[in-house]
Motif scaffolding. Structure first.
Motif: not given
Length: 242
Positions: A78-79, A151-152, A175-177, A214-217
């Protein structure tokens, strides 16, 4: 890049004319869309199983579901869609995933109510797993549509104000939101009354922290994919959102 902040007629965040996006008629959008929908469906089928790891420290265990193995990839995709193709393209992918989930529910329901054939002895097991699937899908659709659209929206909103620089800020903020809204809605709709008491709170917290982690990694991978697409999509240009 552009810093205009007007809102487009379709509700997309600020129509900064100088902000660059690629057309959905480009080389890779359809491929990413297909993977996006597959990840969505596979994750929701997997989510019918609650998983517990532990106890890890004292009586503390990690409570999650089978969707945890793959679902974070949906937010990464999505990002990518939002960053490269824009809000409308990402929204289109969310709605396509929604439609494919609805189709899956219909097919599973028809299979479940159909009489078992000779020699088939797993009807109860089939119903135990996929009979819970509509509730998972309802929870997932509610959480995912809200979470992915947030997110988008947030990613594109930040991009229109910061331009191409500081991609990590856009990724982490959006991602946080999005993940918080998604996790909270999904957990409440899918497993409220199923997972008891403190384990339910554990389930919500672990789900949110895990997805963000997971997003950070995987952020270096996300960066690499976004750079690849921006170089290869010939339509990627200022004002190019389809």
């Amino acid at each position: 890049m552009g810093t205009a902040t007007a809102t487009t007629a379709d509700g997309a965040p600020g129509a900064g004319a100088l902000t660059a996006f690629a057309s959905t008629r480009g080389r890779y959008y359809a491929l990413i869309l297909a993977v996006f929908c597959c990840v969505f469906i596979i994750s929701n089928i997997s989510a019918t199983k609650v998983i517990g790891f532990g106890p890890i420290v004292g009586d503390f265990s990690i409570v999650t579901d089978g969707g945890a193995f793959l679902f974070p990839l949906a937010y990464i995709l999505g990002d990518v869609l939002s960053e490269v193709y824009g809000f409308r393209a990402a929204r289109r992918a969310v709605f396509m995933g929604f439609a494919m989930q609805a189709l899956a529910v219909l097919v599973f329901y028809l299979v479940m109510i159909s009489p078992p054939g000779p020699g088939y002895e797993s009807q109860d097991a089939f119903e135990a797993v996929l009979g819970f699937y509509p509730r998972i899908v309802a929870a997932s659709l509610a959480g995912y549509v809200v979470g992915q659209l947030l997110n988008s929206y947030v990613l594109v909103w930040v991009k229109r104000r910061m331009g191409e620089k500081h991609l990590w800020v856009r990724l982490m903020t959006s991602t946080g939101v999005g993940e918080f809204a998604d996790t909270l809605i999904f957990c409440v709709v899918a497993f409220a009354g199923v997972i008891p008491g403190a384990d339910f709170v554990n389930y919500i917290i672990v789900g949110f922290v895990y997805k963000v982690a997971v997003e950070v990694i995987l952020m270096p991978v996300t960066y690499a994919v976004i750079r690849f697409l921006k170089r290869r999509e010939v339509t990627y240009a200022p004002g190019g959102e389809d």
